[in-house]
Write a protein that holds these residues in place. Structure first.
Motif, mmCIF file in Angstrom:
data_model
loop_
_atom_site.group_PDB
_atom_site.id
_atom_site.type_symbol
_atom_site.label_atom_id
_atom_site.label_comp_id
_atom_site.label_asym_id
_atom_site.label_seq_id
_atom_site.Cartn_x
_atom_site.Cartn_y
_atom_site.Cartn_z
ATOM 1 N N GLU A 1 0.828 -1.206 0.000
ATOM 2 C CA GLU A 1 0.000 0.000 0.000
ATOM 3 C C GLU A 1 0.871 1.268 0.000
ATOM 4 O O GLU A 1 0.543 2.261 -0.651
ATOM 5 N N ASP A 2 2.003 1.227 0.726
ATOM 6 C CA ASP A 2 2.925 2.370 0.738
ATOM 7 C C ASP A 2 3.497 2.611 -0.656
ATOM 8 O O ASP A 2 3.580 3.754 -1.125
ATOM 9 N N ILE A 3 3.908 1.547 -1.305
ATOM 10 C CA ILE A 3 4.477 1.654 -2.645
ATOM 11 C C ILE A 3 3.461 2.267 -3.599
ATOM 12 O O ILE A 3 3.783 3.173 -4.370
ATOM 13 N N GLU A 4 2.226 1.813 -3.510
ATOM 14 C CA GLU A 4 1.169 2.329 -4.388
ATOM 15 C C GLU A 4 0.845 3.787 -4.058
ATOM 16 O O GLU A 4 0.642 4.611 -4.956
ATOM 17 N N LEU A 5 0.830 4.139 -2.788
ATOM 18 C CA LEU A 5 0.565 5.519 -2.368
ATOM 19 C C LEU A 5 1.598 6.482 -2.956
ATOM 20 O O LEU A 5 1.245 7.532 -3.510
ATOM 21 N N VAL B 1 6.159 8.520 -8.371
ATOM 22 C CA VAL B 1 7.516 8.041 -8.117
ATOM 23 C C VAL B 1 7.470 6.527 -7.947
ATOM 24 O O VAL B 1 6.656 5.995 -7.182
ATOM 25 N N GLU B 2 8.340 5.853 -8.687
ATOM 26 C CA GLU B 2 8.471 4.399 -8.540
ATOM 27 C C GLU B 2 9.558 4.138 -7.508
ATOM 28 O O GLU B 2 10.744 4.365 -7.759
ATOM 29 N N ASP B 3 9.148 3.700 -6.325
ATOM 30 C CA ASP B 3 10.099 3.441 -5.239
ATOM 31 C C ASP B 3 9.636 2.185 -4.522
ATOM 32 O O ASP B 3 8.539 2.150 -3.968
ATOM 33 N N ILE B 4 10.464 1.137 -4.544
ATOM 34 C CA ILE B 4 10.027 -0.111 -3.926
ATOM 35 C C ILE B 4 10.250 -0.138 -2.404
ATOM 36 O O ILE B 4 9.788 -1.040 -1.731
ATOM 37 N N TRP B 5 10.939 0.880 -1.849
ATOM 38 C CA TRP B 5 11.160 0.939 -0.406
ATOM 39 C C TRP B 5 10.875 2.325 0.184
ATOM 40 O O TRP B 5 11.688 2.872 0.911
ATOM 41 N N PRO B 6 9.717 2.920 -0.119
ATOM 42 C CA PRO B 6 9.443 4.218 0.485
ATOM 43 C C PRO B 6 9.200 4.071 1.990
ATOM 44 O O PRO B 6 8.781 3.014 2.459
ATOM 45 N N VAL B 7 9.482 5.113 2.718
ATOM 46 C CA VAL B 7 9.168 5.136 4.145
ATOM 47 C C VAL B 7 8.004 6.094 4.301
ATOM 48 O O VAL B 7 8.123 7.289 4.003
ATOM 49 N N CYS B 8 6.888 5.568 4.717
ATOM 50 C CA CYS B 8 5.677 6.400 4.836
ATOM 51 C C CYS B 8 5.287 6.622 6.286
ATOM 52 O O CYS B 8 5.577 5.882 7.141
#
Length: 122
Positions: free
Chosen positions: A104-108, A115-122
């Motif tokens: 869900e974080d990746i999709e958000l 932004v395509e980011d497979i490890w975002p910190v939300c």
């Protein structure tokens, strides 16, 4: 810092250098005090000295050492007293624990920020 006392370690060669050459510091405390002195000289309020480590009472310890250093290099202009009156040295704690990234974080981040980011910190 002298570990047993928490005081400025003025026997350390780099601290000795900074005490003898406060306009060309080599240590963090030397840079902090030089910057605060410049702000005082131009009539600006001091910046907040924020310690980013996990030592208990890190702000209190930093303030103690900064004031000891300032007393040694700025007694002629009342630097220690100015820092004591106007300076801020909050105690802080750096939290190194980050939450796990979920799909869900990746999709958000992808939809909300494009932004395509497979490890975002939300």
């Amino acid at each position: 810092i002298n570990d047993p006392t928490g005081d400025l370690d003025d026997s350390h060669p780099l601290i000795r250098h900074d005490l003898e050459n406060p306009d060309s510091p080599k240590t963090p405390v030397g840079y902090i005090v030089a910057g605060l002195r410049r702000r005082m000289e131009i009539g600006k309020m001091p910046y907040t000295v924020l310690s980013c480590d996990n030592l208990p009472l890190n702000g209190k310890l930093t303030k103690k050492v900064v004031l000891q250093f300032a007393e040694r290099v700025g007694a002629d202009v009342g630097l220690k007293e100015w820092i004591e009156e106007h300076g801020a040295f909050p105690n802080t704690m750096v939290d190194r624990i980050t939450p796990a990234t979920t799909p869900e974080d990746i999709e958000l981040v992808r939809q909300g920020y494009d932004v395509e980011d497979i490890w975002p910190v939300c």
